[in-house]
Design a protein around this motif. Structure first.
Motif, short mmCIF file in Angstrom:
data_model
loop_
_atom_site.label_atom_id
_atom_site.label_comp_id
_atom_site.label_asym_id
_atom_site.label_seq_id
_atom_site.Cartn_x
_atom_site.Cartn_y
_atom_site.Cartn_z
N GLY A 110 0.78 -1.23 0.00
CA GLY A 110 0.00 0.00 0.00
C GLY A 110 0.82 1.28 0.00
N GLU A 111 2.13 1.18 0.16
CA GLU A 111 2.96 2.38 0.20
C GLU A 111 3.42 2.77 -1.21
OE1 GLU A 111 4.97 2.56 4.52
OE2 GLU A 111 5.95 1.20 3.11
N LEU A 112 3.60 4.06 -1.40
CA LEU A 112 4.05 4.62 -2.67
C LEU A 112 5.56 4.78 -2.61
CD1 LEU A 112 2.69 5.71 -5.27
CD2 LEU A 112 2.86 7.97 -4.25
N ILE A 113 6.26 4.21 -3.60
CA ILE A 113 7.72 4.32 -3.64
C ILE A 113 8.18 4.65 -5.07
CG2 ILE A 113 8.05 2.67 -1.76
CD1 ILE A 113 9.04 0.66 -3.92
N ARG A 114 9.45 4.96 -5.19
CA ARG A 114 10.07 5.17 -6.50
C ARG A 114 10.60 3.84 -7.00
NH1 ARG A 114 14.69 8.26 -6.13
NH2 ARG A 114 14.94 7.31 -4.10
N VAL A 115 10.36 3.57 -8.28
CA VAL A 115 10.83 2.33 -8.90
C VAL A 115 11.47 2.71 -10.23
CG1 VAL A 115 10.17 0.07 -9.82
CG2 VAL A 115 8.95 1.02 -7.84
N MET A 116 12.65 2.12 -10.49
CA MET A 116 13.33 2.37 -11.76
C MET A 116 12.98 1.25 -12.73
SD MET A 116 17.35 2.77 -12.71
CE MET A 116 17.73 1.06 -12.42
N ASN A 117 12.46 1.62 -13.90
CA ASN A 117 12.20 0.66 -14.96
C ASN A 117 13.56 0.21 -15.48
OD1 ASN A 117 11.84 -0.48 -17.53
ND2 ASN A 117 9.95 0.69 -17.86
N THR A 123 12.53 6.55 -13.90
CA THR A 123 12.01 6.35 -12.55
C THR A 123 10.55 6.77 -12.49
OG1 THR A 123 14.21 6.75 -11.61
CG2 THR A 123 12.35 6.95 -10.12
N VAL A 124 9.72 5.92 -11.90
CA VAL A 124 8.30 6.20 -11.75
C VAL A 124 7.90 6.00 -10.30
CG1 VAL A 124 7.74 5.54 -14.12
CG2 VAL A 124 7.64 3.82 -12.31
N SER A 125 6.76 6.56 -9.93
CA SER A 125 6.18 6.31 -8.61
C SER A 125 5.19 5.17 -8.76
CB SER A 125 5.45 7.54 -8.09
OG SER A 125 6.37 8.57 -7.82
N ALA A 126 5.24 4.23 -7.84
CA ALA A 126 4.36 3.07 -7.91
C ALA A 126 3.92 2.67 -6.51
CB ALA A 126 5.07 1.91 -8.60
N ARG A 127 2.72 2.11 -6.44
CA ARG A 127 2.19 1.64 -5.16
C ARG A 127 2.44 0.14 -5.07
NH1 ARG A 127 -0.32 4.45 -1.73
NH2 ARG A 127 -0.91 6.02 -3.25
N ILE A 128 2.96 -0.29 -3.93
CA ILE A 128 3.27 -1.70 -3.73
C ILE A 128 2.00 -2.47 -3.39
CG2 ILE A 128 4.59 -3.36 -2.33
CD1 ILE A 128 6.27 -1.61 -4.21
N GLY A 129 1.74 -3.53 -4.12
CA GLY A 129 0.58 -4.37 -3.88
C GLY A 129 0.90 -5.44 -2.85
N ALA A 133 4.30 -6.67 -6.04
CA ALA A 133 4.51 -6.01 -7.33
C ALA A 133 4.29 -4.51 -7.16
CB ALA A 133 3.55 -6.56 -8.38
N ALA A 134 4.87 -3.73 -8.05
CA ALA A 134 4.73 -2.28 -8.03
C ALA A 134 3.74 -1.89 -9.13
CB ALA A 134 6.08 -1.62 -8.27
N TYR A 135 2.68 -1.18 -8.74
CA TYR A 135 1.63 -0.80 -9.67
C TYR A 135 1.68 0.69 -9.95
CZ TYR A 135 -0.21 -5.44 -8.85
OH TYR A 135 -0.34 -6.80 -8.78
N VAL A 136 1.89 1.05 -11.22
CA VAL A 136 1.95 2.44 -11.64
C VAL A 136 0.54 2.92 -11.93
CG1 VAL A 136 2.87 4.05 -13.35
CG2 VAL A 136 4.22 2.05 -12.67
#
Length: 138
Positions: A110-117, A123-129, A133-136
């Motif tokens: 449920g937390e929002l983090i930075r993830v590098m493709n 780099t994008v912001s994505a919410r961890i499920g 997995a990171a959901y953009v």
């Protein structure tokens, strides 16, 4: 004189709320259990007064014995570690794009983090499920 005034003010105020404090120093990344905390008389802006709000959470910073715990000091237990490779998923209007990404922060569900493709190095912001997995979203 100031100390006496503070004592008198403390006596005059009726019924301080309880606040949750650690019974021992808890290092960051410690999972908090009922045995790690106690209630103490007092009040602090932003302090936790209900133990059920933090039991099962993870300490984000070191929590020192006897000091009040704030909600911002704890969070969901981390399921993603910094530099971990994970699925990066974009899902919008029936279009699903999945690739690999590298977590640039440590996070719980449920937390929002930075993830590098990894493919594009952007780099994008994505919410961890809950599945890790990171959901953009955009």
């Amino acid at each position: 004189m100031i100390r006496l005034a503070l004592i008198l003010i403390g006596l005059a105020s009726s019924g301080f709320a309880d606040m949750v404090v650690p019974v021992r120093t808890l290092p960051a990344q410690t999972l908090i259990s009922a045995g790690d905390i106690a209630l103490r008389d007092g009040a602090m802006p932003g302090g936790v007064s209900d133990p059920s709000q933090i039991i099962g959470k993870e300490a984000r910073i070191a929590l020192f014995a006897g000091r009040p715990i704030r909600l911002t000091d704890v969070g969901a237990p981390a399921i993603v570690e910094r530099n971990q490779i994970l699925s990066l998923i974009y899902n919008r209007g029936g279009l699903v794009i999945a690739t690999e990404g590298r977590a640039l922060d440590r996070a719980g569900a449920g937390e929002l983090i930075r993830v590098m493709n990894i493919a594009s190095r952007s780099t994008v912001s994505a919410r961890i499920g809950a599945d890790g997995a990171a959901y953009v979203s955009q």
